[in-house]
Motif scaffolding. Structure first.
Motif, mmCIF file in Angstrom:
data_model
loop_
_atom_site.group_PDB
_atom_site.id
_atom_site.type_symbol
_atom_site.label_atom_id
_atom_site.label_comp_id
_atom_site.label_asym_id
_atom_site.label_seq_id
_atom_site.Cartn_x
_atom_site.Cartn_y
_atom_site.Cartn_z
ATOM 1 N N TYR A 51 1.060 -0.928 0.017
ATOM 2 C CA TYR A 51 -0.173 0.644 -0.042
ATOM 3 C C TYR A 51 1.301 1.028 0.267
ATOM 4 O O TYR A 51 1.858 1.248 0.830
ATOM 5 C CB TYR A 51 -1.087 0.277 1.063
ATOM 6 C CG TYR A 51 -1.817 0.950 1.210
ATOM 7 C CD1 TYR A 51 -2.562 1.682 0.389
ATOM 8 C CD2 TYR A 51 -1.831 2.354 2.237
ATOM 9 C CE1 TYR A 51 -3.789 2.869 -0.301
ATOM 10 C CE2 TYR A 51 -2.581 2.994 2.097
ATOM 11 C CZ TYR A 51 -3.254 3.283 1.306
ATOM 12 O OH TYR A 51 -3.691 4.463 1.130
ATOM 13 N N HIS A 55 -5.295 3.608 10.398
ATOM 14 C CA HIS A 55 -4.267 2.571 9.156
ATOM 15 C C HIS A 55 -2.746 3.170 10.156
ATOM 16 O O HIS A 55 -1.862 2.452 9.935
ATOM 17 C CB HIS A 55 -3.805 4.070 8.258
ATOM 18 C CG HIS A 55 -2.977 3.503 7.535
ATOM 19 N ND1 HIS A 55 -2.723 3.241 6.855
ATOM 20 C CD2 HIS A 55 -1.891 4.621 7.224
ATOM 21 C CE1 HIS A 55 -1.343 3.468 6.089
ATOM 22 N NE2 HIS A 55 -0.717 4.276 6.451
ATOM 23 N N SER A 114 3.741 0.883 3.238
ATOM 24 C CA SER A 114 3.252 -0.335 4.314
ATOM 25 C C SER A 114 4.778 -0.575 5.056
ATOM 26 O O SER A 114 6.209 -0.471 3.575
ATOM 27 C CB SER A 114 3.274 -1.204 3.799
ATOM 28 O OG SER A 114 1.850 -1.138 3.028
ATOM 29 N N SER A 166 1.481 -5.809 7.462
ATOM 30 C CA SER A 166 0.989 -4.335 7.544
ATOM 31 C C SER A 166 0.112 -4.300 6.082
ATOM 32 O O SER A 166 -0.212 -3.588 5.881
ATOM 33 C CB SER A 166 2.004 -3.524 7.534
ATOM 34 O OG SER A 166 3.339 -3.811 7.719
ATOM 35 N N GLU A 186 -2.883 -2.984 5.586
ATOM 36 C CA GLU A 186 -3.343 -1.815 5.088
ATOM 37 C C GLU A 186 -4.559 -2.004 3.652
ATOM 38 O O GLU A 186 -5.609 -1.333 3.772
ATOM 39 C CB GLU A 186 -2.125 -1.260 4.568
ATOM 40 C CG GLU A 186 -1.514 -0.520 6.152
ATOM 41 C CD GLU A 186 -0.273 0.113 6.355
ATOM 42 O OE1 GLU A 186 0.436 0.518 4.900
ATOM 43 O OE2 GLU A 186 -0.016 -0.028 7.283
#
Ligand code: ATP
Ligand code: MG
Length: 137
Positions: free
Chosen positions: A5, A48, A117, A122, A126
């Motif tokens: 991400y 987030h 990320s 993660s 995300e």
């Protein structure tokens, strides 16, 4: 294949850096699987950055992310999480090398243009948060 991400933060969008940033990831050989402009709700920004909720800069960080639209992206390719972080550059402006996005375009940790990320796990979390309907296969 691996996905990450990447998000161009409000200052990156306002400074006209979307094209430059996309070009750097494309030139490296990564594939753009998802892209959208988004106004971010406070609760979404807090989710987030949940891992940073105890930091003194958390409130300011959430305000920054919600201050204007962001450009949310999903990028795919071999080792894209780690390599993406290299393309972005270090968090601390003193450590971000010229040639990286942060090293070329910013001097302030609180206005650092772009998010990426920090690990495969993660990235998955995300991407689920920012692209709940999924991305191109
Ligand atoms: P990001 O998660 O946005 O890609 P990062 O992984 O390089 O950045 P983190 O430690 O996850 O760094 O911090 C998240 C964001 O919080 C940073 O990108 C920056 O915008 C902000 N931030 C981090 N440290 C500070 C600080 N000392 N003062 C103000 N803002 C900070
Ligand atoms: Mg981070």
């Amino acid at each position: 294949t691996e996905r990450t991400y990447i998000m161009i933060k409000p200052d990156g969008v306002q400074r006209g850096l979307i094209g430059t940033i996309i070009q750097r990831f494309e030139q490296r050989g990564f594939i753009l699987r998802g892209l959208k402009m988004m106004s971010v709700e406070k609760s979404h920004a807090e989710a987030h950055y949940a891992d940073l909720s105890s930091k003194p800069f958390f409130g300011g960080l959430v305000e920054y992310i919600c201050s204007a639209p962001v450009c949310a992206m999903c990028w795919e390719g071999k080792d894209v999480v780690k390599t993406g972080r290299k393309i972005i550059g270090a968090t601390n402006p003193l450590a971000s090398e010229p040639g990286t996005i942060r090293g070329d375009f910013c001097i302030d940790v609180g206005r650092n243009i772009i998010h990426g990320s920090d690990a495969v796990e993660s990235a998955q979390k995300e991407l689920a948060l920012w692209f709940p309907d999924g991305v191109c296969e």
